[in-house]
Scaffold this motif. Structure first.
Motif, PDB file in Angstrom:
ATOM      1  N   PRO A   4     -32.619  -6.648  33.003  1.00  0.00           N
ATOM      2  CA  PRO A   4     -32.238  -6.313  31.622  1.00  0.00           C
ATOM      3  C   PRO A   4     -33.385  -6.435  30.614  1.00  0.00           C
ATOM      4  O   PRO A   4     -33.190  -6.118  29.437  1.00  0.00           O
ATOM      5  N   TRP A   5     -34.557  -6.943  31.056  1.00  0.00           N
ATOM      6  CA  TRP A   5     -35.767  -6.968  30.211  1.00  0.00           C
ATOM      7  C   TRP A   5     -36.876  -6.377  31.084  1.00  0.00           C
ATOM      8  O   TRP A   5     -37.790  -7.078  31.535  1.00  0.00           O
ATOM      9  N   ASN A   6     -36.806  -5.074  31.322  1.00  0.00           N
ATOM     10  CA  ASN A   6     -37.530  -4.447  32.431  1.00  0.00           C
ATOM     11  C   ASN A   6     -39.020  -4.245  32.208  1.00  0.00           C
ATOM     12  O   ASN A   6     -39.774  -4.110  33.161  1.00  0.00           O
ATOM     13  N   GLY A   7     -39.478  -4.191  30.953  1.00  0.00           N
ATOM     14  CA  GLY A   7     -40.897  -3.937  30.693  1.00  0.00           C
ATOM     15  C   GLY A   7     -41.351  -2.673  31.398  1.00  0.00           C
ATOM     16  O   GLY A   7     -40.631  -1.667  31.441  1.00  0.00           O
ATOM     17  N   SER A   8     -42.530  -2.722  32.019  1.00  0.00           N
ATOM     18  CA  SER A   8     -43.046  -1.512  32.678  1.00  0.00           C
ATOM     19  C   SER A   8     -42.443  -1.313  34.069  1.00  0.00           C
ATOM     20  O   SER A   8     -42.838  -0.393  34.780  1.00  0.00           O
ATOM     21  N   ASP A  26     -34.625  -1.623  28.915  1.00  0.00           N
ATOM     22  CA  ASP A  26     -35.509  -2.239  27.920  1.00  0.00           C
ATOM     23  C   ASP A  26     -35.198  -1.604  26.566  1.00  0.00           C
ATOM     24  O   ASP A  26     -34.894  -0.413  26.482  1.00  0.00           O
ATOM     25  N   ARG A  27     -35.280  -2.388  25.504  1.00  0.00           N
ATOM     26  CA  ARG A  27     -34.982  -1.875  24.159  1.00  0.00           C
ATOM     27  C   ARG A  27     -36.136  -1.035  23.628  1.00  0.00           C
ATOM     28  O   ARG A  27     -35.960  -0.243  22.700  1.00  0.00           O
ATOM     29  N   ASN A  28     -37.327  -1.209  24.212  1.00  0.00           N
ATOM     30  CA  ASN A  28     -38.507  -0.468  23.761  1.00  0.00           C
ATOM     31  C   ASN A  28     -38.622   0.839  24.562  1.00  0.00           C
ATOM     32  O   ASN A  28     -38.821   0.800  25.776  1.00  0.00           O
ATOM     33  N   ALA A 166     -31.974   0.395  26.089  1.00  0.00           N
ATOM     34  CA  ALA A 166     -30.756  -0.232  25.556  1.00  0.00           C
ATOM     35  C   ALA A 166     -31.030  -1.705  25.304  1.00  0.00           C
ATOM     36  O   ALA A 166     -32.101  -2.221  25.632  1.00  0.00           O
ATOM     37  N   ASP A 167     -30.027  -2.362  24.716  1.00  0.00           N
ATOM     38  CA  ASP A 167     -30.179  -3.755  24.293  1.00  0.00           C
ATOM     39  C   ASP A 167     -29.566  -4.695  25.324  1.00  0.00           C
ATOM     40  O   ASP A 167     -28.424  -4.487  25.748  1.00  0.00           O
ATOM     41  N   SER A 168     -30.302  -5.745  25.685  1.00  0.00           N
ATOM     42  CA  SER A 168     -29.783  -6.706  26.669  1.00  0.00           C
ATOM     43  C   SER A 168     -28.553  -7.450  26.144  1.00  0.00           C
ATOM     44  O   SER A 168     -27.819  -8.055  26.907  1.00  0.00           O
ATOM     45  N   SER A 184     -37.451 -11.272  33.601  1.00  0.00           N
ATOM     46  CA  SER A 184     -38.238 -12.201  32.808  1.00  0.00           C
ATOM     47  C   SER A 184     -38.064 -11.809  31.344  1.00  0.00           C
ATOM     48  O   SER A 184     -38.588 -10.777  30.920  1.00  0.00           O
ATOM     49  N   TYR A 193     -43.558  -7.428  20.150  1.00  0.00           N
ATOM     50  CA  TYR A 193     -43.782  -6.384  21.153  1.00  0.00           C
ATOM     51  C   TYR A 193     -43.841  -4.989  20.533  1.00  0.00           C
ATOM     52  O   TYR A 193     -44.508  -4.105  21.065  1.00  0.00           O
ATOM     53  N   LEU A 218     -35.982  -6.184  18.650  1.00  0.00           N
ATOM     54  CA  LEU A 218     -36.571  -6.782  19.844  1.00  0.00           C
ATOM     55  C   LEU A 218     -36.438  -8.308  19.816  1.00  0.00           C
ATOM     56  O   LEU A 218     -36.633  -8.947  18.785  1.00  0.00           O
ATOM     57  N   MET A 219     -36.126  -8.851  20.975  1.00  0.00           N
ATOM     58  CA  MET A 219     -35.957 -10.294  21.103  1.00  0.00           C
ATOM     59  C   MET A 219     -37.318 -10.991  20.904  1.00  0.00           C
ATOM     60  O   MET A 219     -38.322 -10.540  21.445  1.00  0.00           O
TER      61      MET A 219
HETATM   62  C1  LIG Z   1     -41.707 -10.300  29.266  1.00  0.00           C
HETATM   63  S1  LIG Z   1     -41.453  -8.624  29.037  1.00  0.00           S
HETATM   64  C2  LIG Z   1     -40.872  -8.197  30.617  1.00  0.00           C
HETATM   65  C3  LIG Z   1     -41.959  -8.023  31.600  1.00  0.00           C
HETATM   66  C4  LIG Z   1     -41.463  -7.266  32.832  1.00  0.00           C
HETATM   67  N1  LIG Z   1     -40.516  -8.066  33.574  1.00  0.00           N
HETATM   68  C5  LIG Z   1     -42.606  -6.809  33.701  1.00  0.00           C
HETATM   69  O1  LIG Z   1     -42.914  -7.432  34.713  1.00  0.00           O
HETATM   70  O2  LIG Z   1     -43.261  -5.826  33.351  1.00  0.00           O
HETATM   71  C6  LIG Z   1     -39.985  -8.578  28.109  1.00  0.00           C
HETATM   72  C7  LIG Z   1     -39.453  -7.210  27.767  1.00  0.00           C
HETATM   73  O3  LIG Z   1     -38.241  -7.406  27.039  1.00  0.00           O
HETATM   74  C8  LIG Z   1     -38.096  -6.305  26.181  1.00  0.00           C
HETATM   75  N2  LIG Z   1     -37.083  -6.610  25.160  1.00  0.00           N
HETATM   76  C9  LIG Z   1     -37.226  -7.292  24.008  1.00  0.00           C
HETATM   77  N3  LIG Z   1     -36.051  -7.364  23.357  1.00  0.00           N
HETATM   78  C10 LIG Z   1     -35.132  -6.714  24.124  1.00  0.00           C
HETATM   79  C11 LIG Z   1     -33.743  -6.455  23.988  1.00  0.00           C
HETATM   80  N4  LIG Z   1     -33.065  -6.884  22.923  1.00  0.00           N
HETATM   81  N5  LIG Z   1     -33.119  -5.779  24.970  1.00  0.00           N
HETATM   82  C12 LIG Z   1     -33.805  -5.338  26.051  1.00  0.00           C
HETATM   83  N6  LIG Z   1     -35.132  -5.526  26.217  1.00  0.00           N
HETATM   84  C13 LIG Z   1     -35.785  -6.217  25.272  1.00  0.00           C
HETATM   85  C14 LIG Z   1     -39.492  -6.081  25.634  1.00  0.00           C
HETATM   86  O4  LIG Z   1     -39.619  -4.757  25.133  1.00  0.00           O
HETATM   87  C15 LIG Z   1     -40.349  -6.370  26.858  1.00  0.00           C
HETATM   88  O5  LIG Z   1     -40.667  -5.172  27.548  1.00  0.00           O
END
Ligand SMILES: C[S@@+](CC[C@H](N)C(=O)[O-])C[C@H]1O[C@@H](n2cnc3c(N)ncnc32)[C@H](O)[C@@H]1O
Length: 356
Positions: A4-8, A26-28, A166-168, A184, A193, A218-219
């Motif tokens: 739910p916080w997928n990043g790249s 990811d919200r971004n 979308a939003d976690s 993570s 971010y 963003l969180m």
């Molecule tokens: C620590 S990074 C994740 C790194 C990822 N696991 C990786 O290995 O590439 C956290 C991610 O959470 C996303 N994020 C922040 N707020 C969020 C939200 N409300 N809902 C979903 N994603 C969110 C950020 O955009 C960021 O990409």
């Protein structure tokens, strides 16, 4: 498998390579485009050239966020590329956008400072960068060639991949539908971010400096929302941290910093609650989190996550800790004024309780 916080998309790519159906969220929107490239674009996608591209005389660059770094002519050329991509195949569009992210980032290195999560903007017209059409075209093409060469070594499986913006805190997924979560979340380290990705977001037409919706959503954001004034539903450890922060002697601790931390903890809490809702009874969740410091106050994020997750039906199975050598927060010189101890990174494994 869900992140739910997928990043790249490192986790979703790894799980999919092992043959699992994956959902990465990811919200971004920049994160989703990069994850699409890594997880979905086939190996044989061919880079495209835009040498025949003609820019309409009326191409508007006013109010284009790329103008923060580039002059009008350069902005118009980059925008012509991104407009053209809208008519390309989905794979070429994804690879073209990531190529544009990389090209814009490397062309604007001049605006980077010592903090890798912040980018400056041109303070006056003369500072805006100017590149010829052929320089832009070459940068975009060579980035596609580079990306295509990286893709060729990634094996694809037939398991499904769904990448969502979308939003976690409000997962667009059915209740009891997920077998395993590997993720993570952002940490309580005050990294913005949206600004860290301001240039990539500008490629997508999103101006994070004038339009604050994404930044606020963003969180961990450094901007506070009105909604964070609502009474929190946090457990004792999270409440104790908020109390330590609010009693800290430094300026704005009891006002802005307490509010920002409370907003972060509420967002974390919502993410853990939603993760529990969408998971099947008996599902696993693997969380990677890092403790940090607010001034000299330890932020015991791993213990807070364990306490908050338990309240939503996650049972702790294992908590492994690893020392962290280099912290992003120590890049902030004012934060160095306080003495800090070592912090650790944790890998925490939970299972979803079978009966509530
Ligand atoms: C620590 S990074 C994740 C790194 C990822 N696991 C990786 O290995 O590439 C956290 C991610 O959470 C996303 N994020 C922040 N707020 C969020 C939200 N409300 N809902 C979903 N994603 C969110 C950020 O955009 C960021 O990409």
């Amino acid at each position: 498998m869900l992140d739910p916080w997928n990043g790249s998309g490192t986790t979703t790519l790894a799980a999919n390579t092992l043959g699992h159906s994956v959902v990465g969220l990811d919200r971004n929107p920049v994160a989703s485009v990069v994850a699409q490239l890594r997880c979905k674009v086939p190996m044989n996608v061919e880079p495209i050239r835009f040498s025949s591209l003609r820019i309409r005389a009326s191409a508007r660059t006013q109010n284009d966020p790329l103008n923060y770094w580039f002059d009008d002519i350069t902005t118009a050329r980059i925008r012509a590329w991104t407009s053209h991509l809208e008519h390309a195949s989905p794979s070429n569009r994804t690879m073209g956008l990531v190529a544009a992210f990389r090209a814009v980032r490397s062309l604007t290195k001049y605006f980077e400072g010592s903090n890798p999560t912040w980018v400056k903007r041109a303070s006056e017209n003369e500072e805006r960068l100017c590149f010829t059409h052929s320089e832009i075209d070459e940068a975009f093409f060579s980035e596609q060639v580079f990306l295509a060469s990286r893709l060729s070594s990634v094996p694809r499986t037939s398991a499904s991949v769904s990448l969502l913006t979308a939003d976690s805190a409000a997962l667009p997924l059915a209740t009891n539908s997920i077998d395993i979560i590997v993720t993570s979340p952002p940490y309580l380290t005050r990294i913005d971010y949206a600004v860290a990705y301001a240039r990539e977001l500008a490629v997508l037409g999103i101006d994070v400096f004038s339009e604050k919706t994404l930044r606020k959503a963003l969180m961990g954001t450094t901007l506070t929302r009105q909604a964070s004034m609502t009474p929190s539903l946090l457990g004792p450890m999270a409440e104790a941290l908020l109390s330590d922060i609010s009693q800290h002697e430094s300026k704005a601790s009891s006002s802005y910093y307490m509010k920002q931390a409370k907003q972060y903890l509420n967002d974390l809490n919502s993410g853990l609650r939603e993760s529990a809702r969408v998971s099947k009874p008996g599902a696993e969740m693997h969380l990677v989190v890092q403790d940090s410091y607010y001034k000299d106050v330890l932020v015991p994020l791993a213990e807070i996550c364990i306490e908050e997750a338990k309240r939503y039906g996650w049972e702790l199975q294992e908590h492994e800790m690893f020392p962290v050598k280099r912290l992003l927060t120590t890049l902030n010189t004012s934060a160095r004024a306080y003495k800090k101890g070592d912090v650790s990174e944790s890998v925490i494994t939970f299972t979803r309780r079978k009966h509530d």
